[in-house]
Structures are given as structure tokens and as C-alpha cells.
Design an enzyme around this catalytic site. Structure first.
Site, PDB file in Angstrom:
ATOM      1  N   SER A  56      57.974  65.583  52.311  1.00 41.63           N
ATOM      2  CA  SER A  56      58.863  66.566  51.690  1.00 41.63           C
ATOM      3  C   SER A  56      58.514  67.952  52.225  1.00 41.63           C
ATOM      4  CB  SER A  56      58.623  66.545  50.170  1.00 41.63           C
ATOM      5  OG  SER A  56      59.359  67.568  49.535  1.00 41.63           O
ATOM      6  N   TYR A 109      53.375  66.666  42.235  1.00 41.81           N
ATOM      7  CA  TYR A 109      54.235  66.063  43.264  1.00 41.81           C
ATOM      8  C   TYR A 109      53.887  66.658  44.637  1.00 41.81           C
ATOM      9  CZ  TYR A 109      58.456  64.943  45.920  1.00 41.81           C
ATOM     10  OH  TYR A 109      59.314  64.495  46.890  1.00 41.81           O
TER      11      TYR A 109
HETATM   12  O1  NJP Z   1      65.331  59.362  45.514  1.00 43.08           O
HETATM   13  P1  NJP Z   1      65.827  58.062  44.740  1.00 43.08           P
HETATM   14  P2  NJP Z   1      65.268  59.730  47.077  1.00 43.08           P
HETATM   15  N1  NJP Z   1      57.918  50.641  44.001  1.00 43.08           N
HETATM   16  O2  NJP Z   1      65.311  58.250  43.352  1.00 43.08           O
HETATM   17  C1  NJP Z   1      62.013  53.598  44.723  1.00 43.08           C
HETATM   18  C2  NJP Z   1      61.549  62.033  48.835  1.00 43.08           C
HETATM   19  N2  NJP Z   1      62.218  63.326  48.711  1.00 43.08           N
HETATM   20  O3  NJP Z   1      66.078  58.864  47.920  1.00 43.08           O
HETATM   21  O4  NJP Z   1      62.051  50.737  42.394  1.00 43.08           O
HETATM   22  C3  NJP Z   1      58.996  50.457  44.774  1.00 43.08           C
HETATM   23  O5  NJP Z   1      67.280  57.841  44.940  1.00 43.08           O
HETATM   24  C4  NJP Z   1      63.237  53.522  43.861  1.00 43.08           C
HETATM   25  O6  NJP Z   1      63.599  52.170  43.632  1.00 43.08           O
HETATM   26  P3  NJP Z   1      63.399  51.351  42.247  1.00 43.08           P
HETATM   27  C5  NJP Z   1      61.031  61.418  47.566  1.00 43.08           C
HETATM   28  O7  NJP Z   1      59.791  61.949  47.173  1.00 43.08           O
HETATM   29  C6  NJP Z   1      63.399  63.458  48.047  1.00 43.08           C
HETATM   30  O8  NJP Z   1      65.514  61.187  47.139  1.00 43.08           O
HETATM   31  O9  NJP Z   1      64.509  50.353  42.288  1.00 43.08           O
HETATM   32  N3  NJP Z   1      60.011  51.330  44.871  1.00 43.08           N
HETATM   33  C7  NJP Z   1      64.281  54.170  44.747  1.00 43.08           C
HETATM   34  O10 NJP Z   1      64.833  53.220  45.625  1.00 43.08           O
HETATM   35  C8  NJP Z   1      60.917  59.965  47.973  1.00 43.08           C
HETATM   36  O11 NJP Z   1      59.663  59.714  48.575  1.00 43.08           O
HETATM   37  C9  NJP Z   1      64.006  64.709  47.932  1.00 43.08           C
HETATM   38  O12 NJP Z   1      63.508  52.334  41.126  1.00 43.08           O
HETATM   39  C10 NJP Z   1      59.927  52.442  44.134  1.00 43.08           C
HETATM   40  C11 NJP Z   1      63.463  55.156  45.583  1.00 43.08           C
HETATM   41  O13 NJP Z   1      62.090  54.860  45.386  1.00 43.08           O
HETATM   42  C12 NJP Z   1      62.015  59.788  49.004  1.00 43.08           C
HETATM   43  O14 NJP Z   1      62.468  61.091  49.331  1.00 43.08           O
HETATM   44  C13 NJP Z   1      63.414  65.800  48.519  1.00 43.08           C
HETATM   45  C14 NJP Z   1      58.837  52.712  43.306  1.00 43.08           C
HETATM   46  C15 NJP Z   1      63.721  56.589  45.177  1.00 43.08           C
HETATM   47  O15 NJP Z   1      65.044  56.871  45.453  1.00 43.08           O
HETATM   48  C16 NJP Z   1      63.205  58.976  48.538  1.00 43.08           C
HETATM   49  O16 NJP Z   1      63.720  59.505  47.334  1.00 43.08           O
HETATM   50  C17 NJP Z   1      62.223  65.639  49.180  1.00 43.08           C
HETATM   51  C18 NJP Z   1      57.810  51.757  43.249  1.00 43.08           C
HETATM   52  N4  NJP Z   1      56.733  51.925  42.478  1.00 43.08           N
HETATM   53  C19 NJP Z   1      61.642  64.400  49.289  1.00 43.08           C
HETATM   54  N5  NJP Z   1      59.038  53.912  42.688  1.00 43.08           N
HETATM   55  C20 NJP Z   1      65.277  64.932  47.204  1.00 43.08           C
HETATM   56  N6  NJP Z   1      66.016  63.892  46.824  1.00 43.08           N
HETATM   57  O17 NJP Z   1      65.663  66.104  46.981  1.00 43.08           O
HETATM   58  C21 NJP Z   1      60.210  54.372  43.132  1.00 43.08           C
HETATM   59  O18 NJP Z   1      61.671  66.721  49.717  1.00 43.08           O
HETATM   60  N7  NJP Z   1      60.752  53.501  44.007  1.00 43.08           N
END
Ligand code: NJP
Length: 244
Positions: free
Chosen positions: A141, A154
């Protein structure tokens, strides 16, 4: 310029049930790769795999659970015999003043954003040896480069990802395994667990936030370079997001 042909490449994407992970899965499949979709929400990844068809498979796993990660990569080895791309994308963030944050929130963020990423990476490395152009990419990020008020823990997890990558790159370079870190700014996704929906929407509107597909393109750009080329880092932000 000749890029790496992605047809037949095998990719594991964690956090593929929404946002950046889902968008990257779709883009990689359109380039001919086979994608293993990993997340906890079974219904989401199974529906996505079904929609994509034969080039995607869904594996339900919580990356913070080492035994589930072990089973995931054992399955990848058995099914594909190796791996070309690991995208460590699963992540979450809680916002708020540090003084009000809780150890439960700290653990949830570190267990997924850092420990989960380490477990997946360690399990993936043996599957990548000897595969030209193999790559480990992680979604960090802009918060892994700049401290942002209200996101202290974070930010700490994402700084950890950057530090880990900087070292891992040196350990794996001689094996031809590329290590790349992608650092997005604000993106329209489901990210931001405890932030009121309206506040998130207003911020993203004001910044004209990135779309998940914009970040997916950065990942595929790095992966599609010839095997000798390492795109070490991509920081991609909305043009209107002028500070952190
Ligand atoms: O968010 P979101 P993003 N085990 O909430 C999964 C970074 N980022 O696409 O398990 C396995 O739509 C969760 O799946 P589920 C951010 O830090 C974002 O934006 O089914 N999976 C979902 O598919 C992150 O690293 C922004 O709930 C787990 C996914 O993670 C990355 O982008 C800005 C899990 C999250 O998808 C993707 O996030 C930035 C687990 N324990 C960085 N926990 C931004 N959106 O503004 C969660 O700088 N997931």
C-alpha cells in the site's frame, strides 16, 4: 517489445473473492493463465470460478491458518506440479486512533497481512524453483511507504511487507524468482472494515479513486515482463491523491 507469454502459467491469488484479487484473476485468465482463487467466502470464489470456467479453480482457505495454507499449496503441487505466480493480496485494515485500537484488531491485521503472507510465500517458493519468470508479488500500500493518521497498525503491517520483500528479493534473485511489491493508493473495493460506508465513498469520490482493474494491470504488467526483468516495485495512486 516481447513480453512473457502468460498462456498456461499457474497463479495463486489470495483474497480473490473481491476487489483487487478478483480483478487480477479476471485479467490473468484473459491472458491465458490458470488461476487458483483463494479466500474464505466459499460462495464468492466458487461463483467466480464457475463464471470463468476451466481456467479457474476455487480453494477455500484462511491465510492466517498455517494448516490451511499447507493444504492449499499441497493441492497446487498435486494438481499443477508447480507455480508461476503467487499474488499475496489477502488483507484487511481497521481504522481509528491508535490509542483506541484493540489487540484483537492488531492481531487480525498482522495475522492476515503479515503472517498469512509469510506462510503463503514460504510454501510457494519450492513450487517456483526452475520455472522461468516465476514471481511472488504482494499488494502492500502507499500506507507501507507513508504513515497515515488513523491507520497506524495497518501501516505497520504494510511497512513489514515492504521490508520483507526488500530482503526476499535478495535471497531469491539468484534462483530467478522475481519478488515484486505493488503499492496502491485508494481503490474502490470492499476494503475498510470499520470505516463508515459513506465516509469511504466520499473520500474515494473526492480522490477519483483507482478501480481494482487499474491495480490488476500493474500486477500483470510486472508479471508479463521477460523472465530476466524484475519490476521491483510499483506505486500506483489516484492522480488526485497528492499526499499519503
Ligand atoms: O479489498 P477487499 P481490496 N484469508 O476487501 C480476503 C490492499 N489495499 O481488494 O476471505 C484469506 O475487496 C477477502 O476474502 P474473504 C489491502 O490491504 C487496498 O482493496 O472471502 N483471504 C477479500 O477477497 C489488501 O491487501 C486499498 O473475506 C482473506 C480480500 O482479502 C489488498 O489491497 C488500498 C483473509 C480483500 O478484498 C486487497 O484488498 C491499499 C484471510 N484471512 C491497499 N482476510 C484500497 N482498497 O483502497 C481477508 O493501499 N481476505
Amino acid at each position: 517489445m516481447k513480453m512473457q507469454d502468460l498462456v498456461g502459467k499457474v497463479a495463486v491469488i489470495t483474497g480473490a473473492s473481491s476487489g483487487i484479487g478478483e480483478a487480477t484473476a479476471r485479467l490473468l485468465v484473459s491472458e491465458g493463465a490458470h488461476v487458483v482463487l483463494v479466500a474464505r467466502r466459499r460462495e464468492r470464489i466458487e461463483a467466480l470460478a464457475k463464471e470463468i470456467g476451466g481456467q479457474a479453480s476455487a480453494v477455500v482457505a484462511d491465510v492466517s491458518d498455517a494448516s490451511q495454507v499447507g493444504e492449499l499449496f499441497a493441492l497446487v503441487r498435486k494438481t499443477f506440479g508447480g507455480l508461476d505466480l503467487l499474488l499475496n493480496n489477502a488483507g484487511l485494515g481497521f481504522s481509528g486512533a491508535f490509542v483506541d485500537s484493540t489487540p484483537e484488531e492488531w492481531h487480525r491485521m498482522f495475522d492476515t497481512n503479515v503472517i498469512g503472507l509469510l506462510s503463503c510465500t514460504q510454501a510457494a517458493i519450492p513450487l517456483m524453483k526452475g520455472r522461468p519468470g516465476a514471481m511472488i508479488a504482494s499488494i502492500s500500500s502507499t500506507d507501507g511507504r507513508y504513515g497515515v493518521e488513523g491507520w497506524s497498525v495497518y501501516c505497520a503491517t504494510k511497512y513489514a511487507v515492504v521490508g520483507f520483500h526488500e530482503t526476499l528479493r535478495k535471497e531469491l534473485g539468484a534462483d530467478g524468482i522475481r519478488v515484486s511489491v505493488i503499492e496502491p493508493g485508494a481503490v474502490w473495493t470492499e476494503f475498510g472494515h470499520n470505516v463508515p460506508e459513506q465516509a469511504l465513498r466520499e473520500r474515494r469520490q473526492a480522490l477519483d479513486a483507482l478501480h481494482a482493474e487499474d491495480v490488476a494491470q500493474a500486477v500483470v504488467y510486472a508479471f508479463a515482463q521477460p523472465p530476466r526483468v524484475l519490476v521491483q516495485e510499483i506505486l500506483v495512486r489516484p492522480v488526485k491523491q497528492v499526499s499519503p
